[in-house]
Motif scaffolding. Structure first.
Motif, PDB file in Angstrom:
ATOM      1  N   ARG A 140     -59.710  -0.188 -20.945  1.00  0.00           N
ATOM      2  CA  ARG A 140     -59.049  -0.930 -20.090  1.00  0.00           C
ATOM      3  C   ARG A 140     -58.559  -0.214 -18.570  1.00  0.00           C
ATOM      4  NH1 ARG A 140     -53.904  -2.829 -23.629  1.00  0.00           N
ATOM      5  NH2 ARG A 140     -55.630  -3.473 -24.907  1.00  0.00           N
ATOM      6  N   ILE A 141     -58.410   0.968 -18.832  1.00  0.00           N
ATOM      7  CA  ILE A 141     -57.970   1.662 -17.637  1.00  0.00           C
ATOM      8  C   ILE A 141     -59.215   1.464 -16.458  1.00  0.00           C
ATOM      9  CG2 ILE A 141     -57.736   3.867 -16.280  1.00  0.00           C
ATOM     10  CD1 ILE A 141     -56.099   4.561 -19.080  1.00  0.00           C
ATOM     11  N   GLU A 142     -60.356   1.727 -16.988  1.00  0.00           N
ATOM     12  CA  GLU A 142     -61.598   1.563 -16.462  1.00  0.00           C
ATOM     13  C   GLU A 142     -61.691   0.321 -15.581  1.00  0.00           C
ATOM     14  OE1 GLU A 142     -65.130   3.112 -17.794  1.00  0.00           O
ATOM     15  OE2 GLU A 142     -64.553   5.182 -17.667  1.00  0.00           O
ATOM     16  N   ALA A 143     -61.533  -0.803 -16.560  1.00  0.00           N
ATOM     17  CA  ALA A 143     -61.471  -2.238 -16.114  1.00  0.00           C
ATOM     18  C   ALA A 143     -60.358  -2.506 -14.873  1.00  0.00           C
ATOM     19  CB  ALA A 143     -61.161  -3.251 -17.160  1.00  0.00           C
ATOM     20  N   TRP A 144     -59.265  -2.001 -14.936  1.00  0.00           N
ATOM     21  CA  TRP A 144     -58.229  -2.204 -14.137  1.00  0.00           C
ATOM     22  C   TRP A 144     -58.460  -1.385 -12.668  1.00  0.00           C
ATOM     23  CZ3 TRP A 144     -55.208  -5.824 -13.569  1.00  0.00           C
ATOM     24  CH2 TRP A 144     -54.560  -6.575 -14.536  1.00  0.00           C
ATOM     25  N   GLU A 145     -59.296  -0.248 -12.874  1.00  0.00           N
ATOM     26  CA  GLU A 145     -59.680   0.480 -11.710  1.00  0.00           C
ATOM     27  C   GLU A 145     -60.913  -0.201 -10.912  1.00  0.00           C
ATOM     28  OE1 GLU A 145     -60.226   4.586 -12.961  1.00  0.00           O
ATOM     29  OE2 GLU A 145     -58.185   4.968 -12.714  1.00  0.00           O
ATOM     30  N   ALA A 181     -53.834  -6.720   6.283  1.00  0.00           N
ATOM     31  CA  ALA A 181     -54.648  -6.429   5.133  1.00  0.00           C
ATOM     32  C   ALA A 181     -55.176  -4.984   5.083  1.00  0.00           C
ATOM     33  CB  ALA A 181     -55.710  -7.493   5.079  1.00  0.00           C
ATOM     34  N   ALA A 182     -55.368  -4.225   6.096  1.00  0.00           N
ATOM     35  CA  ALA A 182     -56.013  -3.205   6.427  1.00  0.00           C
ATOM     36  C   ALA A 182     -55.228  -1.804   5.625  1.00  0.00           C
ATOM     37  CB  ALA A 182     -56.314  -2.666   7.901  1.00  0.00           C
ATOM     38  N   PRO A 183     -53.821  -1.696   5.810  1.00  0.00           N
ATOM     39  CA  PRO A 183     -53.313  -0.707   5.301  1.00  0.00           C
ATOM     40  C   PRO A 183     -53.543  -0.397   3.748  1.00  0.00           C
ATOM     41  CG  PRO A 183     -51.919  -1.647   7.104  1.00  0.00           C
ATOM     42  CD  PRO A 183     -53.060  -2.573   6.765  1.00  0.00           C
ATOM     43  N   PRO A 184     -52.934  -1.581   2.897  1.00  0.00           N
ATOM     44  CA  PRO A 184     -53.055  -1.474   1.602  1.00  0.00           C
ATOM     45  C   PRO A 184     -54.531  -1.257   1.021  1.00  0.00           C
ATOM     46  CG  PRO A 184     -52.573  -3.828   2.093  1.00  0.00           C
ATOM     47  CD  PRO A 184     -52.489  -3.050   3.400  1.00  0.00           C
ATOM     48  N   GLY A 185     -55.428  -1.942   1.650  1.00  0.00           N
ATOM     49  CA  GLY A 185     -56.674  -1.731   1.297  1.00  0.00           C
ATOM     50  C   GLY A 185     -57.220  -0.271   1.380  1.00  0.00           C
ATOM     51  N   ALA A 186     -56.831   0.116   2.543  1.00  0.00           N
ATOM     52  CA  ALA A 186     -57.311   1.731   2.694  1.00  0.00           C
ATOM     53  C   ALA A 186     -56.618   2.618   1.760  1.00  0.00           C
ATOM     54  CB  ALA A 186     -56.932   2.159   4.218  1.00  0.00           C
ATOM     55  N   LEU A 187     -55.097   2.429   1.534  1.00  0.00           N
ATOM     56  CA  LEU A 187     -54.455   3.102   0.686  1.00  0.00           C
ATOM     57  C   LEU A 187     -54.996   3.042  -0.786  1.00  0.00           C
ATOM     58  CD1 LEU A 187     -51.988   4.809   0.246  1.00  0.00           C
ATOM     59  CD2 LEU A 187     -50.796   2.848  -0.242  1.00  0.00           C
ATOM     60  N   ALA A 188     -55.381   1.858  -1.404  1.00  0.00           N
ATOM     61  CA  ALA A 188     -56.348   1.859  -2.604  1.00  0.00           C
ATOM     62  C   ALA A 188     -57.301   2.528  -2.481  1.00  0.00           C
ATOM     63  CB  ALA A 188     -56.330   0.469  -3.059  1.00  0.00           C
ATOM     64  N   VAL A 191     -56.597   6.443  -2.935  1.00  0.00           N
ATOM     65  CA  VAL A 191     -55.858   6.642  -4.359  1.00  0.00           C
ATOM     66  C   VAL A 191     -56.980   6.871  -5.391  1.00  0.00           C
ATOM     67  CG1 VAL A 191     -54.398   5.539  -6.127  1.00  0.00           C
ATOM     68  CG2 VAL A 191     -53.392   5.544  -4.041  1.00  0.00           C
ATOM     69  N   LEU A 192     -57.866   5.781  -5.293  1.00  0.00           N
ATOM     70  CA  LEU A 192     -59.033   5.982  -6.182  1.00  0.00           C
ATOM     71  C   LEU A 192     -59.888   7.095  -5.987  1.00  0.00           C
ATOM     72  CD1 LEU A 192     -60.055   2.107  -6.378  1.00  0.00           C
ATOM     73  CD2 LEU A 192     -59.091   3.560  -8.163  1.00  0.00           C
ATOM     74  N   ALA A 193     -60.143   7.543  -4.616  1.00  0.00           N
ATOM     75  CA  ALA A 193     -61.025   8.558  -4.401  1.00  0.00           C
ATOM     76  C   ALA A 193     -60.365  10.040  -4.914  1.00  0.00           C
ATOM     77  CB  ALA A 193     -61.380   8.723  -2.779  1.00  0.00           C
ATOM     78  N   ASP A 259     -66.798   3.562 -24.589  1.00  0.00           N
ATOM     79  CA  ASP A 259     -66.896   2.431 -25.103  1.00  0.00           C
ATOM     80  C   ASP A 259     -67.740   1.702 -24.062  1.00  0.00           C
ATOM     81  OD1 ASP A 259     -65.410   2.784 -26.965  1.00  0.00           O
ATOM     82  OD2 ASP A 259     -63.713   1.638 -26.471  1.00  0.00           O
ATOM     83  N   GLY A 260     -67.696   1.586 -22.861  1.00  0.00           N
ATOM     84  CA  GLY A 260     -68.396   1.041 -21.962  1.00  0.00           C
ATOM     85  C   GLY A 260     -69.445   1.635 -20.925  1.00  0.00           C
ATOM     86  N   PRO A 261     -70.038   1.355 -20.159  1.00  0.00           N
ATOM     87  CA  PRO A 261     -70.672   2.011 -18.925  1.00  0.00           C
ATOM     88  C   PRO A 261     -69.632   2.923 -18.240  1.00  0.00           C
ATOM     89  CG  PRO A 261     -70.262  -0.075 -18.255  1.00  0.00           C
ATOM     90  CD  PRO A 261     -69.800  -0.148 -19.523  1.00  0.00           C
ATOM     91  N   ALA A 262     -70.448   3.904 -17.732  1.00  0.00           N
ATOM     92  CA  ALA A 262     -69.731   5.144 -17.181  1.00  0.00           C
ATOM     93  C   ALA A 262     -69.251   4.384 -15.507  1.00  0.00           C
ATOM     94  CB  ALA A 262     -70.525   6.043 -16.641  1.00  0.00           C
ATOM     95  N   GLY A 263     -68.009   4.810 -15.405  1.00  0.00           N
ATOM     96  CA  GLY A 263     -67.182   4.147 -14.230  1.00  0.00           C
ATOM     97  C   GLY A 263     -65.853   4.952 -13.845  1.00  0.00           C
ATOM     98  N   LEU A 264     -65.362   4.351 -12.951  1.00  0.00           N
ATOM     99  CA  LEU A 264     -64.212   5.159 -12.398  1.00  0.00           C
ATOM    100  C   LEU A 264     -63.324   5.731 -13.641  1.00  0.00           C
ATOM    101  CD1 LEU A 264     -63.323   2.824  -9.455  1.00  0.00           C
ATOM    102  CD2 LEU A 264     -64.221   5.276  -9.218  1.00  0.00           C
ATOM    103  N   GLY A 265     -63.015   6.955 -13.894  1.00  0.00           N
ATOM    104  CA  GLY A 265     -62.154   7.462 -14.996  1.00  0.00           C
ATOM    105  C   GLY A 265     -63.016   7.856 -16.122  1.00  0.00           C
TER     106      GLY A 265
END
Length: 267
Positions: A140-145, A181-188, A191-193, A259-265
């Motif tokens: 579920r975490i990977e799906a949200w990420e 639109a630019a600041p939140p996209g860059a911030l996200a 965070v993911l990186a 459970d699923g394919p490798a991904g973020l997290g």
């Protein structure tokens, strides 16, 4: 239009970020029961500990093969005509994945078995005992990420497009949309990186349970040690029947499959 798209990007980003945060918080606070010390876990739970859902499916398919309920013909799994009750729910799910009278691709049978409800229940039970990190919550975490990453890319694309329109046409709305639109996209993306991979597979207690798992006694039946070897090593086990090992063997990126394919997290 431009402001509407910018607001939509914000909604997507905030929703995905909140979903990710909530899922991670649930994983951190997942209740782990006091587990009584045991000398052994059931063979399918042991397979899940050693190799995740895939190994559990392979062990169940081996049990069916040894019982004469399935066989391998020309690289396909075929359900035999033997009429026999299968009391074990995981083996029953593997048998149900083989449709009578129809040769099945081994990976298809393996995939349907590992996604079955009995295998999911094993993962939940091991997580409650503190032996594995909860596989369902990890998925579920990977799906949200992944959703957050897509929302970040959408915001970045929207900001760049709006900026080009503002530069060419001088549209104030497009310029405002780019600024919104630019600041939140860059911030996200930042965070993911900076997100560290979550622990996956057996916990320290789970690894101890694997090490302490004894060989089954001979009175458990002639195939008990074969299933133990397959649960531990999968198709690489010298105890696995050759015909089944040939159609299931493949290079594995890691010993324990999520459970699923490798991904973020994930792995």
């Amino acid at each position: 239009m431009w402001l509407g798209l910018a607001v939509g990007a914000w909604i997507l980003l905030v929703g995905a970020a909140l979903g990710r945060s909530r899922a991670r918080r649930r994983l951190r606070r997942f209740p782990v029961a006091e587990r009584e010390r045991r000398t052994a876990v059931p063979v399918h739970a042991y397979a899940f500990l050693c190799g995740g859902r895939r190994r559990t499916a392979q062990t169940a398919m081996t049990a069916l093969y040894l019982a004469g309920l399935i066989e391998v013909r020309r690289g396909r799994i075929v359900r035999t005509g033997a009429n026999h009750d299968v009391p074990d729910p995981v083996a029953a799910a593997a048998l149900a994945a083989c449709r009578p009278g129809r040769p099945e691709r081994p990976r298809g049978v393996e995939g349907r078995t590992k996604r079955s409800a009995p295998v999911s229940r094993i993962g939940d039970s091991l997580a409650r005992d503190g032996l594995v990190t909860h596989p369902g919550l990890l998925a579920r975490i990977e799906a949200w990420e992944r959703a957050l990453l897509l929302a970040a890319f959408f915001s970045a694309f929207l900001a760049m497009t709006a900026l080009m329109v503002w530069d060419v046409r001088g549209s104030d709305q497009a310029g405002l949309a780019a600024a919104v639109a630019a600041p939140p996209g860059a911030l996200a993306m930042i965070v993911l990186a900076r997100t560290r991979p979550l622990p996956n597979g057996p916990t320290s207690e789970g690894r101890r349970a694997i090490e302490e798992q004894p060989l089954p006694p001979r009175e458990d039946g002639p195939h008990a040690r074969t299933l133990h070897g397959v649960a531990s090593d999968g198709p690489r086990s010298p105890l696995m029947p050759d015909g089944l090992a040939r159609v299931l063997r493949r290079s594995e990126p890691s010993a324990w499959q999520p459970d699923g394919p490798a991904g973020l997290g994930g792995l």
